[in-house]
Design a protein around this motif. Structure first.
Motif, PDB file in Angstrom:
ATOM      1  N   ILE A  26      30.488  23.298  53.465  1.00 21.03           N
ATOM      2  CA  ILE A  26      30.871  21.910  53.238  1.00 21.03           C
ATOM      3  C   ILE A  26      30.753  21.086  54.518  1.00 21.03           C
ATOM      4  CG2 ILE A  26      32.829  20.416  52.637  1.00 21.03           C
ATOM      5  CD1 ILE A  26      33.697  22.690  50.681  1.00 21.03           C
ATOM      6  N   VAL A  27      31.241  21.606  55.616  1.00 18.40           N
ATOM      7  CA  VAL A  27      31.244  20.846  56.877  1.00 18.40           C
ATOM      8  C   VAL A  27      29.821  20.578  57.372  1.00 18.40           C
ATOM      9  CG1 VAL A  27      31.994  20.867  59.288  1.00 18.40           C
ATOM     10  CG2 VAL A  27      33.586  21.557  57.477  1.00 18.40           C
ATOM     11  N   ASN A  54      23.039  22.926  42.856  1.00 18.89           N
ATOM     12  CA  ASN A  54      24.425  23.337  42.655  1.00 18.89           C
ATOM     13  C   ASN A  54      24.864  24.362  43.686  1.00 18.89           C
ATOM     14  OD1 ASN A  54      25.536  22.043  40.023  1.00 18.89           O
ATOM     15  ND2 ASN A  54      23.376  22.482  39.652  1.00 18.89           N
ATOM     16  N   GLY A  55      24.354  24.210  44.906  1.00 21.12           N
ATOM     17  CA  GLY A  55      24.765  25.076  46.010  1.00 21.12           C
ATOM     18  C   GLY A  55      26.249  24.910  46.298  1.00 21.12           C
ATOM     19  N   SER A  56      26.846  25.926  46.867  1.00 20.48           N
ATOM     20  CA  SER A  56      28.303  25.945  47.045  1.00 20.48           C
ATOM     21  C   SER A  56      28.830  24.814  47.927  1.00 20.48           C
ATOM     22  CB  SER A  56      28.745  27.295  47.609  1.00 20.48           C
ATOM     23  OG  SER A  56      28.136  27.516  48.870  1.00 20.48           O
ATOM     24  N   ALA A  62      34.506  18.126  42.905  1.00 22.51           N
ATOM     25  CA  ALA A  62      35.126  18.027  44.234  1.00 22.51           C
ATOM     26  C   ALA A  62      34.115  17.522  45.266  1.00 22.51           C
ATOM     27  CB  ALA A  62      35.703  19.376  44.659  1.00 22.51           C
ATOM     28  N   ALA A  63      32.873  18.003  45.180  1.00 25.58           N
ATOM     29  CA  ALA A  63      31.833  17.558  46.111  1.00 25.58           C
ATOM     30  C   ALA A  63      31.492  16.086  45.871  1.00 25.58           C
ATOM     31  CB  ALA A  63      30.589  18.429  45.953  1.00 25.58           C
ATOM     32  N   ILE A  64      31.437  15.688  44.603  1.00 21.07           N
ATOM     33  CA  ILE A  64      31.168  14.279  44.273  1.00 21.07           C
ATOM     34  C   ILE A  64      32.264  13.399  44.859  1.00 21.07           C
ATOM     35  CG2 ILE A  64      31.077  12.624  42.357  1.00 21.07           C
ATOM     36  CD1 ILE A  64      29.794  14.935  40.685  1.00 21.07           C
ATOM     37  N   MET A  76      26.395  11.151  44.291  1.00 27.37           N
ATOM     38  CA  MET A  76      25.842  12.495  44.184  1.00 27.37           C
ATOM     39  C   MET A  76      25.402  12.752  42.744  1.00 27.37           C
ATOM     40  SD  MET A  76      27.527  16.165  45.254  1.00 27.37           S
ATOM     41  CE  MET A  76      27.518  15.796  47.012  1.00 27.37           C
ATOM     42  N   VAL A  77      24.186  13.261  42.602  1.00 27.93           N
ATOM     43  CA  VAL A  77      23.626  13.617  41.304  1.00 27.93           C
ATOM     44  C   VAL A  77      23.167  15.071  41.397  1.00 27.93           C
ATOM     45  CG1 VAL A  77      21.837  13.129  39.601  1.00 27.93           C
ATOM     46  CG2 VAL A  77      22.835  11.250  40.942  1.00 27.93           C
TER      47      VAL A  77
END
Length: 166
Positions: A26-27, A54-56, A62-64, A76-77
């Motif tokens: 994520i970082v 759809n990578g972790s 949550a990523a959106i 994000m799409v």
């Protein structure tokens, strides 16, 4: 130690943005987003679409939410599962893999980073806009074309119909 390459691409302006990181996650993804979104024209754009797999590091709601919180103009799409070919940056990854990374003849990770950076510079100088052939009119007609295709292919073959009747 491994370097992990993170890339973003702009298919309209034909620019590639990359960075090497010691890890994925994520970082590092957030650092790539910041690298892109803090420069023109993205910083002042009304909307910037981030097309991701759809990578972790960028999966799910949550990523959106993280992206929208970090940059409200970023949307994000996610591509469908197993459809990386829809993502233009995945096509770039394929080119990099075939021409830069393979065969793996590097002596250290700094050499990998330098060769990837050189490719990015070359790509950004040489790239041309994609000439899309699929228009908005084609997209609008797509449901009707699919219906016609299904209708044409759902008709049983006469030979099949006769054979099953026998």
């Amino acid at each position: 130690m491994h370097h992990h390459r993170r890339n973003a691409g702009d298919p309209i302006l034909c620019e590639c943005f990359g960075r090497c990181e010691d890890t994925t996650g994520i970082v590092p993804f957030a650092r790539l987003v910041e690298q892109v979104m803090t420069q023109a024209p993205y910083a002042s754009a009304e909307r910037v679409f981030w097309i991701v797999d759809n990578g972790s590091s960028h999966r799910g709601q949550a990523a959106i939410d993280r992206l929208a919180e970090q940059f409200p103009n970023a949307i994000m799409v996610h591509t469908p599962m197993h459809a990386s070919w829809l993502n233009q940056v995945e096509i770039l990854f394929s080119i990099v893999h075939r021409t830069i990374v393979s065969p793996n003849t590097f002596t250290d990770t700094d050499e990998v980073a330098a060769r990837l950076a050189a490719f990015e510079t070359h790509y950004n100088r040489a790239a041309q806009p994609y000439k899309w052939k699929f228009t908005t009119a084609d997209f609008a007609d797509l449901p009707a074309r699919l219906d016609r295709h299904e209708r044409d292919h759902d008709q049983p073959d006469k030979t099949t119909a006769q054979a099953s009747a026998a």
